[in-house]
Design a protein around this motif. Sequence first.
Motif, PDB file in Angstrom:
ATOM      1  N   ASP A 199       2.503  10.725  -9.375  1.00  0.00           N
ATOM      2  CA  ASP A 199       1.743  10.883 -10.614  1.00  0.00           C
ATOM      3  C   ASP A 199       0.953  12.200 -10.586  1.00  0.00           C
ATOM      4  O   ASP A 199       0.989  13.000 -11.532  1.00  0.00           O
ATOM      5  CB  ASP A 199       0.805   9.668 -10.753  1.00  0.00           C
ATOM      6  N   ILE A 200       0.260  12.460  -9.474  1.00  0.00           N
ATOM      7  CA  ILE A 200      -0.556  13.678  -9.359  1.00  0.00           C
ATOM      8  C   ILE A 200       0.338  14.918  -9.416  1.00  0.00           C
ATOM      9  O   ILE A 200       0.027  15.890 -10.106  1.00  0.00           O
ATOM     10  CB  ILE A 200      -1.391  13.645  -8.057  1.00  0.00           C
ATOM     11  N   ALA A 201       1.458  14.856  -8.712  1.00  0.00           N
ATOM     12  CA  ALA A 201       2.329  16.034  -8.655  1.00  0.00           C
ATOM     13  C   ALA A 201       2.950  16.340 -10.019  1.00  0.00           C
ATOM     14  O   ALA A 201       3.197  17.495 -10.360  1.00  0.00           O
ATOM     15  CB  ALA A 201       3.426  15.810  -7.624  1.00  0.00           C
ATOM     16  N   LEU A 207       0.838  -1.195   0.000  1.00  0.00           N
ATOM     17  CA  LEU A 207       0.000   0.000   0.000  1.00  0.00           C
ATOM     18  C   LEU A 207       0.880   1.254   0.000  1.00  0.00           C
ATOM     19  O   LEU A 207       0.615   2.229  -0.726  1.00  0.00           O
ATOM     20  CB  LEU A 207      -0.921  -0.018   1.221  1.00  0.00           C
ATOM     21  N   ALA A 208       1.953   1.217   0.799  1.00  0.00           N
ATOM     22  CA  ALA A 208       2.832   2.390   0.912  1.00  0.00           C
ATOM     23  C   ALA A 208       3.429   2.743  -0.448  1.00  0.00           C
ATOM     24  O   ALA A 208       3.496   3.926  -0.811  1.00  0.00           O
ATOM     25  CB  ALA A 208       3.931   2.129   1.925  1.00  0.00           C
ATOM     26  N   SER A 209       3.824   1.736  -1.207  1.00  0.00           N
ATOM     27  CA  SER A 209       4.460   2.068  -2.491  1.00  0.00           C
ATOM     28  C   SER A 209       3.420   2.582  -3.485  1.00  0.00           C
ATOM     29  O   SER A 209       3.708   3.450  -4.308  1.00  0.00           O
ATOM     30  CB  SER A 209       5.277   0.890  -3.028  1.00  0.00           C
ATOM     31  N   PHE A 210       2.173   2.064  -3.392  1.00  0.00           N
ATOM     32  CA  PHE A 210       1.129   2.609  -4.260  1.00  0.00           C
ATOM     33  C   PHE A 210       0.875   4.088  -3.956  1.00  0.00           C
ATOM     34  O   PHE A 210       0.770   4.932  -4.850  1.00  0.00           O
ATOM     35  CB  PHE A 210      -0.179   1.818  -4.133  1.00  0.00           C
ATOM     36  N   VAL A 211       0.782   4.407  -2.652  1.00  0.00           N
ATOM     37  CA  VAL A 211       0.532   5.793  -2.249  1.00  0.00           C
ATOM     38  C   VAL A 211       1.635   6.703  -2.780  1.00  0.00           C
ATOM     39  O   VAL A 211       1.372   7.776  -3.335  1.00  0.00           O
ATOM     40  CB  VAL A 211       0.437   5.902  -0.700  1.00  0.00           C
ATOM     41  N   ASP A 212       2.831   6.238  -2.675  1.00  0.00           N
ATOM     42  CA  ASP A 212       3.975   6.990  -3.157  1.00  0.00           C
ATOM     43  C   ASP A 212       3.849   7.234  -4.675  1.00  0.00           C
ATOM     44  O   ASP A 212       4.022   8.348  -5.172  1.00  0.00           O
ATOM     45  CB  ASP A 212       5.235   6.175  -2.839  1.00  0.00           C
ATOM     46  N   GLU A 213       3.492   6.179  -5.383  1.00  0.00           N
ATOM     47  CA  GLU A 213       3.384   6.249  -6.841  1.00  0.00           C
ATOM     48  C   GLU A 213       2.290   7.230  -7.289  1.00  0.00           C
ATOM     49  O   GLU A 213       2.510   8.090  -8.144  1.00  0.00           O
ATOM     50  CB  GLU A 213       3.075   4.836  -7.356  1.00  0.00           C
TER      51      GLU A 213
END
Length: 642
Positions: A639-641, A629-635
């Motif tokens: 992407d948004i930024a 989950l942590a790596s998805f959040v990071d990804e």
Amino acid sequence: MSELSFEFPDGSVKAFDDGVTAEEIAKSISISLGKKAVAGKVDGQFVNNDEPLHKGGKIEIVTGDSDDGLNVLRETAAQVLKAAIAANFKDIRFGESAADEDGFFVDTDKPETQISVDQLDSLTKSMQKLISQDLPIKVIFLSKEAALKQVAGDPYQTELVKESAHDDQVKFFEIGDFKSVAEGAALPSTGKVKIFKLLSVAGAYWQGKSSNPMLQRIYATAFNKQSELDADLKKRQEAHDRDHRVIGNQLDLFFVDPKVGAGLPYWMPNGATIRRTIERYIVDKEVANGYEHVYTPVLANLDLYKQSGHWDHYREDMFPPMDMGDGEELELRPMNCPSHIQIYNHHIRSYRELPLRIAELGMMHRYEKSGALSGLQRVREMTLNDGHTFVALDQIQEEFQKILKLMVEVYHDFDINDYTFRLSYRDPENTEKYFDDDEMWNRAQSMLKGAMDEMGLDYVEAEGEAAFYGPKLDVQTKTALGNEETLSTIQLDFMLPERFDLHYVGEDGKQHRPVMIHRGLVSTMERFVAYLTEIYKGAFPTWLAPHQVKIIPVSQDKHGDYAKQINDQLRKLKIRSSVDTRAEKMGYLIRDAQTHKIPYTLVVGDEEVSGKSVSVRRYGEKDTQSESLASFVDEIQKDIAS
Ligand code: ATP
Ligand code: ZN
């Protein structure tokens, strides 16, 4: 017999006997041209190949393989369609019909139930029958009186006859015993039309005016070759799939309800999210670039627009004033400039404040013609990403280039690459439409051109496209339907500062007149969202997507809690996420998330719950990928930024 004189496109002039036909004229030039000719054009008006001519003028021979030739083929197909409709529906009335580069249309009005798409197949069969009979299409001329008798009972054809300019003779086409008022030229028999397609049916107001009755317009097209029709249909399908009105409906972005008012869109939550994201982005960007954002009222005393010149030069596009009953008249603003001038004038300004950049997401109203309205693309109530910079004379060039640079940065952020620059000048033939100051126009126009040349940018020049107060640089883009529309605009203005007597105190302690630059970076929110929807085909980049993440639990009972936990966590991070709690098969839910073009779909089952992970599927990809989950959040945050 009297003689007629015709001038050919090469400038040569020849005389022919009265009653000569376009075909005979073509043959007199060469046998091969005679063979290729399908019609003529005299002073720009189409004439049939075998129509006796009684007036000379500039003549062009229309050959079958030219654009005009295609137009004649389509006009002929329109006549065949009309004859087919008349054979099927006795009580039918015909509005206008026309052919152009997109195809042709016929307007109809049938008492009680109108013609609908369901009838296109049977009308196609009727047309094919008329085509296989190869019936002659005759041109006949009736006196106005006889013509009015001929069309008695059909109010639209009656109107067309009354308006018909052909001296006292009204031209009709005749197929069998069906006659209709002729528009354009037709080929000599129905059999000449082979490849055609009836496309769709849509409402169209008689003569394009919304106060007139709504007719049913049948859209169709015709070609010389099957391969051309096939290519055209493919292009239409692609355009349809990209059309922001179609996608807007699929993704539930907005709607327009004619019962409430044409051109007055309602933004649904999904569309509103996209809009809000753009608004926040652009306001932040402008503030960072030295703009001062304000809010000003949409209503103002009509006198304000009299002083600005809008009332004299722009009235056609304005809503009528509201009479308040006490002598006051209030007007819905068509532009925000006078409002920003009030802000400028509220204080004494010094040269130190210039360039003074005032910006607003300014709502305005324009009474656009109902026929021109289109989804969010062209509306009657709109919010412009507006800005007005007040500069000293010697700051114009630098500020203009700054705005252009900012614009290009913004385009880059939205991944907009397909656009052209257009310098719009006033129409030199029609100067009364514009603010009357020749020197100002010449100076402003050459200043804009100079700035563009200095930056080495390519542009086209368009006379007659300027605003009434000054020349402008427009950024032109294409809609899915192929129409060119203006997105961004930068406009120079020496007039409004004059009219509102604007000043600033110069370094010399004296009063000076500023110049105004009007600019809209991302156009109106309406047009911009329409444009983005079309270029992205509804698959918005993550930072703009109304829903960024959809979480699908494999079993609601077993994995629902974990799904909710992830959802809460993402929402805290301002990520637009939701859980699909519907009791449907997982495959269906995943497909549904893809149909809605959601950038990330997360599937969570036993494995994910125990491993604190998620199974990620990106929009447009077939595979899923298991991640913590942590790596998805990071990804997704990256992407948004980006
Ligand atoms: P157009 O030629 O497209 O009618 P305009 O030249 O009259 O536009 P401006 O007064 O320059 O328009 O308005 C600024 C911008 O607002 C335009 O460049 C365009 O992108 C957008 N815009 C204008 N009219 C409409 C409308 N009816 N609906 C949506 N957006 C519009
Ligand atoms: Zn303005």
